[in-house]
Motif scaffolding. Structure first.
Motif, PDB file in Angstrom:
ATOM      1  N   ASP A  53      77.433  63.281 -61.041  1.00  0.00           N
ATOM      2  CA  ASP A  53      78.310  64.333 -61.213  1.00  0.00           C
ATOM      3  C   ASP A  53      79.316  63.956 -60.180  1.00  0.00           C
ATOM      4  O   ASP A  53      79.304  63.158 -59.645  1.00  0.00           O
ATOM      5  N   ARG A 132      82.404  68.118 -68.358  1.00  0.00           N
ATOM      6  CA  ARG A 132      81.201  68.566 -69.134  1.00  0.00           C
ATOM      7  C   ARG A 132      81.433  69.872 -70.207  1.00  0.00           C
ATOM      8  O   ARG A 132      82.403  70.378 -69.669  1.00  0.00           O
ATOM      9  N   VAL A 168      73.323  69.794 -67.025  1.00  0.00           N
ATOM     10  CA  VAL A 168      73.910  69.422 -65.742  1.00  0.00           C
ATOM     11  C   VAL A 168      73.217  68.105 -65.417  1.00  0.00           C
ATOM     12  O   VAL A 168      72.208  67.801 -65.864  1.00  0.00           O
ATOM     13  N   SER A 169      73.849  67.478 -64.218  1.00  0.00           N
ATOM     14  CA  SER A 169      72.853  66.321 -63.525  1.00  0.00           C
ATOM     15  C   SER A 169      71.545  66.993 -63.086  1.00  0.00           C
ATOM     16  O   SER A 169      71.408  68.052 -62.809  1.00  0.00           O
ATOM     17  N   GLN A 172      72.319  68.517 -59.734  1.00  0.00           N
ATOM     18  CA  GLN A 172      72.726  69.929 -59.841  1.00  0.00           C
ATOM     19  C   GLN A 172      71.697  70.887 -60.258  1.00  0.00           C
ATOM     20  O   GLN A 172      71.503  71.939 -59.748  1.00  0.00           O
TER      21      GLN A 172
END
Length: 217
Positions: A53, A132, A168-169, A172
């Protein structure tokens, strides 16, 4: 091992070098097509979505090491080509009715990485997913809402947050789960609440269609 994502830049570089030394000593160079190469760009994209990210990058060595764990061999230059192709495809998806030629021109002219989804950070010498479909703050808000809802059981809340955290990553997602769990909230023990809500929604939908329905609880 293939799906265990770790942000280990130094370890990735070490694994890559060890593999090169081991390969050069143990067997002659291989020629022809290597197995599972068609899967490589897809796996590279999935790795970057999970492991990177704005605050976490992955070097070419990290990506190569992860591919090795998946049983796919790769060279450093091929990683750059894969990421370039990934950016082209994602650009086409974001721009309907566009052609591959238009995507190539757009990516080639993207000097400041405003069109690319996967970006190379020169200062940190690594790639990361810049943009994203879902904003991090939106995902965090959804997680807060799920944990705050008293009618959702704790186990169901954790499962739902795990679902939305897929957008999300991993780093995250860890932050979202940690922040959401800082406040101790009263939760119901009734796991059938969500099923009841689903039944009500279905009943309301059928009523709007002009058909009579019975709500069974």
């Amino acid at each position: 091992m293939c799906y265990t994502i770790q942000n280990t830049t130094d370890r990735g570089r070490q694994i890559w070098h060890e593999k090169q030394i081991s390969t050069s000593k143990s067997k002659p160079a291989e020629h022809g097509k290597k197995p599972n190469q068609k899967l490589k760009p897809y796996i590279v994209l999935q790795y970057l979505l999970k492991a990177t990210d704005e605050n976490h990058v992955a070097t070419a060595y990290d990506i190569i090491a992860f591919l090795e764990e998946c049983g796919i061999t790769a060279e450093r230059r091929s990683i750059y080509r894969d990421i370039e192709d990934i950016n082209k495809v994602l650009w086409m998806m974001e721009n309907p009715d566009s052609t591959i030629d238009e995507a190539e021109k757009a990516i080639a002219a993207d000097e400041y990485s405003t069109e690319k989804i996967v970006v190379y950070d020169k200062s940190r010498k690594g790639f990361y997913v810049r943009q994203r479909h879902h904003d991090l703050n939106d995902i965090r808000l959804l997680a807060e809402c799920v944990y705050y809802a008293k009618f959702i059981a704790q186990g169901q809340a954790e499962r739902l947050v795990n679902v939305i955290s897929e957008f999300v990553s991993e780093e995250q997602a860890k932050t979202i789960r940690h922040d959401a769990l800082l406040t101790d909230r009263v939760k119901t023990n009734n796991r059938s609440v969500l099923n009841h809500i689903s039944t009500i929604h279905e009943a309301m939908s059928k009523t709007l269609d002009g058909r009579k329905t019975e709500i069974i609880t």
